[in-house]
Every structure is written in C-alpha cells, then in structure tokens.
Design an enzyme around this catalytic site. Structure first.
Site, short mmCIF file in Angstrom:
data_model
loop_
_atom_site.label_atom_id
_atom_site.label_comp_id
_atom_site.label_asym_id
_atom_site.label_seq_id
_atom_site.Cartn_x
_atom_site.Cartn_y
_atom_site.Cartn_z
N GLU A 112 18.52 90.86 66.20
CA GLU A 112 19.87 91.02 65.65
C GLU A 112 20.22 92.50 65.90
O GLU A 112 20.02 93.36 65.04
CB GLU A 112 19.90 90.69 64.16
CG GLU A 112 21.32 90.67 63.63
CD GLU A 112 21.37 90.55 62.13
OE1 GLU A 112 21.93 89.57 61.63
OE2 GLU A 112 20.84 91.46 61.44
N GLU A 116 17.75 87.61 52.71
CA GLU A 116 17.61 88.88 53.43
C GLU A 116 18.03 90.07 52.55
O GLU A 116 19.22 90.23 52.27
CB GLU A 116 18.50 88.85 54.68
CG GLU A 116 18.44 90.13 55.49
CD GLU A 116 19.24 90.05 56.78
OE1 GLU A 116 20.05 89.12 56.95
OE2 GLU A 116 19.05 90.94 57.63
C1 LER Z 1 22.60 90.14 58.50
O1 LER Z 1 21.44 89.60 59.07
C2 LER Z 1 22.51 91.60 58.36
O2 LER Z 1 21.52 92.19 58.70
C3 LER Z 1 23.64 92.32 57.77
O3 LER Z 1 23.50 93.70 57.98
C4 LER Z 1 24.97 91.91 58.28
O4 LER Z 1 25.15 92.35 59.59
MN MN Z 2 19.78 91.15 59.56
#
Ligand code: LER
Ligand code: MN
Length: 270
Positions: free
Chosen positions: A247, A153
């Site tokens: 998220e 990511e």
């Molecule tokens: C994790 O998925 C993320 O996006 C980071 O910003 C930690 O919160």
């Molecule tokens: Mn994230």
C-alpha cells in the site's frame, strides 16, 4: 509469506497510497506479469466488486484477492464507525458489512482502516471504543460466515486518535474478545508511532493477520529507510504466512513501484 500490491478504484482517493489506478483488468494483468501472489482492492462501495467478474480475473491471472479495503466509506461517503450520530454509524456499519460479504465471497478478508473514525469532539473515549466494538462485532460475525477473518488497522496520530500503537490495539481486541479480528500492521504508520518495528512484530505474534509493506516515506520498500531485513526476520520468527501488501504511493510511477516491491520482497524472503 505472500506478496501483494494494491489497486484503487476510487477517483476521490487520488494522491493516496495505492499502486494501480487504471481499473481491475489493468491491475490484474500487471500484477500477474510481475509475479505477485495476490492483489488488494480498494473499491468505492461494495457494489463496485462484481464477484463474477473478479473471480474470472482471479482465474485468468492465477491471482488471489489478498484483502479488500473499506476506506472509501470515509473518503467518499464521509461515514465512520465512531460518528456521534446513530444514523451515520449505522450507514458505516452497513457499508463495512456489505464489503465483508463481497470480499468474503472471494475468500478475502476486509480491512477497517480510515472507516474506524476517531473520538470526535464532545464524545467520551469509552463511548467511542464501545461504538468501535459494536462495528467490529458485526464485521467479525459477517466475516466468520464466510470463513475469513476481519482486519483492524491501527493508524498514525494524524489519521486517528483511537489506536496508534499496534500492541494497544491488540490488547483492545483481546479485552473485547474479538477473536476473529486480526491486526493489520502498516509499516508506514508503525514508522511514525513505534519505538522498534521488529520487536513490535514479535510481540504481535499470532494476532498479526496482514501487513502493509511500505517504506518510511510511503514509497515501495527499498525507496526509504525502514529496516526491512529486521522486520522480515521478525515475521519469520512469528511464522507469519500472510501477505506483505504494497500500500504505497505510485512513485516514480505505478509499474516502477510494483517492480521495486516484488524485487524487495524476493530479496528479503529468499
Ligand atoms: C489504510 O490502509 C491506511 O493505511 C490509511 O492510512 C488510509 O490511507
Ligand atoms: Mn494501510
């Protein structure tokens, strides 16, 4: 495309962008009641995922585990994959690989977000990228033993200086021949860093493996100004069949954030 929502099992991450916070039983029940396809879990350490118990919940609620996050390795244990000290890097690698084994047993991919770390003061960028590669190679090999991919990511500039742009990260994975690693595109980070979110998703194509479905203000999609219609059109164009996983901050509360997410998901993907 499939819908998912996040649950944090990490008290130290309080204030973070996760929808549910009251344990797995509560999160599975609420997620299933709202009609999501899957749930993304953020555990404090690999031992916190008891595979037997999670399998029973998956079966009881007909839910998949969409992905498992490793961020607690940084938030709680303060280790990361690009740390200048070998001992800390080895601990970070073991944390990530143990999580991959637990998630893999549930058929879920594992995410490298905060645990990637950063280029620390006094470290050459090329050295940090070699350490990142080392961690990714190990995680990719462990994931492939379970028949799952591993997810990398890119984060915004306030969280890492490794890769902030999706296509820079995709080019890096390709240069390092990390074929079992896919990009996790988090719309919140992209909103800070990218010029055009939909165009970036089209450029990612098959390298996209997972998506964090968050609005510009990191609230549920529908509560900010991210162009979700254009983004979902781009996802259709690349035949994306993975998760749109919320998220997001639990605002105004967990259930309202989850409800707004599933309503947006349905309206966008009909
Ligand atoms: C994790 O998925 C993320 O996006 C980071 O910003 C930690 O919160
Ligand atoms: Mn994230």
């Amino acid at each position: 495309m499939k819908s998912a929502v996040t649950v944090s099992l990490v008290p130290e991450a309080a204030g973070g962008p996760f929808v549910f916070w009251k344990g797995l039983e509560d999160a599975f029940a609420q997620t299933a009641a709202l009609g999501f396809d899957g749930i993304e879990i953020f555990p404090s350490d690999p031992g916190a995922i008891e595979t037997g118990r999670v399998r029973a919940l998956m079966e009881q609620h007909s839910l998949a585990v969409a992905a498992v996050g490793t961020g607690a390795g940084w938030v709680k244990h303060r280790v990361h994959l690009c740390h200048p000290e070998l001992e800390v890097r080895l601990k970070a690698q073991e944390f990530v690989c143990a999580m991959v084994r637990q998630a893999g047993a549930l058929g879920a991919p594992t995410i490298l977000g905060s645990m990637q770390g950063r280029v620390e003061a006094g470290v050459e960028r090329s050295q940090a990228l070699d350490w990142l590669t080392e961690g990714l190679v190990l995680a990719e090999a462990t994931a492939s033993e379970h028949g799952v991919v591993f997810l990398y990511e890119p984060l915004n500039r306030y969280e890492t200086n490794l890769f902030n742009l999706q296509m820079d990260a995709a080019a890096f994975l390709s240069e390092r021949h990390l074929k079992g690693v896919r990009i996790l595109a988090d719309l919140f980070h992209m909103n800070i860093e990218e010029k055009d979110l939909a165009a970036t998703i089209r450029s990612l194509g098959d390298s996209l493996g997972h998506l964090h479905f968050a609005d510009s203000n990191r609230r549920a999609i529908g509560f900010g100004h991210t162009p979700a219609v254009d983004i979902v059109a781009a996802l259709r164009d690349i035949h994306y069949s993975g998760y749109l996983s919320a998220e997001v901050l639990p605002l105004p509360n967990s259930i309202a954030a989850a409800r707004r997410t599933i309503e947006s998901f349905r309206a966008l993907t009909v």
